[in-house]
Write a protein that holds these residues in place. Sequence first.
Motif, PDB file in Angstrom:
ATOM      1  N   ILE A 280      62.351  74.506  -5.858  1.00  0.00           N
ATOM      2  CA  ILE A 280      63.574  73.726  -5.679  1.00  0.00           C
ATOM      3  C   ILE A 280      63.947  73.612  -4.202  1.00  0.00           C
ATOM      4  CG2 ILE A 280      64.402  74.172  -8.006  1.00  0.00           C
ATOM      5  CD1 ILE A 280      66.327  76.227  -6.896  1.00  0.00           C
ATOM      6  N   LEU A 283      61.860  70.738  -2.926  1.00  0.00           N
ATOM      7  CA  LEU A 283      62.429  69.458  -3.340  1.00  0.00           C
ATOM      8  C   LEU A 283      63.673  69.113  -2.519  1.00  0.00           C
ATOM      9  CD1 LEU A 283      62.056  69.774  -7.222  1.00  0.00           C
ATOM     10  CD2 LEU A 283      60.611  68.461  -5.649  1.00  0.00           C
ATOM     11  N   CYS A 284      64.466  70.127  -2.199  1.00  0.00           N
ATOM     12  CA  CYS A 284      65.665  69.884  -1.387  1.00  0.00           C
ATOM     13  C   CYS A 284      65.306  69.497   0.046  1.00  0.00           C
ATOM     14  CB  CYS A 284      66.570  71.115  -1.389  1.00  0.00           C
ATOM     15  SG  CYS A 284      67.459  71.349  -2.959  1.00  0.00           S
ATOM     16  N   VAL A 301      62.289  70.687 -13.715  1.00  0.00           N
ATOM     17  CA  VAL A 301      62.684  70.149 -12.412  1.00  0.00           C
ATOM     18  C   VAL A 301      61.648  69.207 -11.805  1.00  0.00           C
ATOM     19  CG1 VAL A 301      64.171  72.100 -11.882  1.00  0.00           C
ATOM     20  CG2 VAL A 301      61.803  72.164 -11.155  1.00  0.00           C
ATOM     21  N   ASN A 307      58.589  63.234  -8.474  1.00  0.00           N
ATOM     22  CA  ASN A 307      58.830  64.163  -7.363  1.00  0.00           C
ATOM     23  C   ASN A 307      57.726  65.215  -7.251  1.00  0.00           C
ATOM     24  OD1 ASN A 307      59.409  65.725  -9.584  1.00  0.00           O
ATOM     25  ND2 ASN A 307      61.460  66.324  -8.907  1.00  0.00           N
ATOM     26  N   SER A 342      67.838  66.224  -5.584  1.00  0.00           N
ATOM     27  CA  SER A 342      67.841  67.681  -5.679  1.00  0.00           C
ATOM     28  C   SER A 342      69.166  68.263  -5.208  1.00  0.00           C
ATOM     29  CB  SER A 342      66.690  68.260  -4.857  1.00  0.00           C
ATOM     30  OG  SER A 342      65.453  67.762  -5.324  1.00  0.00           O
TER      31      SER A 342
END
Length: 364
Positions: A280, A283-284, A301, A307, A342
């Motif tokens: 994550i 992704l951010c 996610v 993504n 995200s």
Amino acid sequence: MIVFFLPDLRAGGAERVMLNLLLRYHYDFPEVKVSLLLFKKEGPLLGEVPQTIPIYELNTTGASKSVISFVSFCNKLKPNIVFSSLGASLTTSLAKPFIPNDTVIINRIGNTIGAEKLLFKNSIKRFLYIFANKIIAKMSDHVIFQCNYMAADYCKETKVTPKHFSIIYNPVKIDHVIDLASKEIAHRYTFVAVGRLNPQKDYKTLIQAAAILKQRKYEFSVAILGDGNLKADLQHQIEKANLQNEVFLLGHQANPYPYIKTASYLVSSSLYEGFSNVIIESLCLGTPVVATNCPGGNAEVINDGNNGWLCDIKDSEALANTMLNAMQNEVKDSKKDIMQKSRLIFSDDLIFAQYEIVIKKYLV
């Protein structure tokens, strides 16, 4: 008083989440007294705990061996809430009948137990592992799971549904991560993997996938960031496959974010996850992800083809094909879109607000 309780402060995902929650209460809710309790006062994240937060040490090893010391701690300090994770969750649950009745035990489950139990080859140890989690499920006042998959798996394996539980994704301190990611690094890599060099991360399969890509004459590079007891074995595997110019063991990096930001993809070859912090975080930062569709939260996610890309676990051919597909075909979402979407899900402000709802319920 809220006591945040962990075995130690090694550089792991669960430790990071608990530390960030501790710091948030310390700085944003000064009227709430917080402290940190550890089996052992050790680990690289200790340096991030301000001196104004009391740190207590049981000076013990192992969950069951820490029970007596923990009971003494609770009877002396009488905390309102003990918020624990990892091995400390079993300690709090075993101690529950012997601590003050008004001390609330909140336990955050750190992994997908149905998959993690398979690491125990001995059937007795496997039984004891599930039995320990059954105790946690029964004795906790509140249980927090990191994703829907983990909650369903936990109830299935223990055959117990906790009386109170919540599903809360892991948070990302996005602005902080973006700032750290701006630091310069000497090299950028096609793929970056981040995590301990242990069986769960299955770097053996990742290296095998790299060997397949090299045999097919493709140019690429893989950097693995982390330390662990498999380092010598993995280095031997790299050298045996003649991958010294393609795969690099860079050790633990206090700041992995520039590597993630500048990579074409984050790659995760895990056999199972709870809810992967590094995925994550990637992704951010707008970096898409190649990951195994392992037990855990990956599929919740990663939107395959948008993504990132998903593949089967423990399958070097499948992983190699997915990495090749990633190199040849861009995901549909732009880096900016990945980042913005995200942020709307994993922002620490949003996630910590969910934690605050749980904690406020018990803070009296």
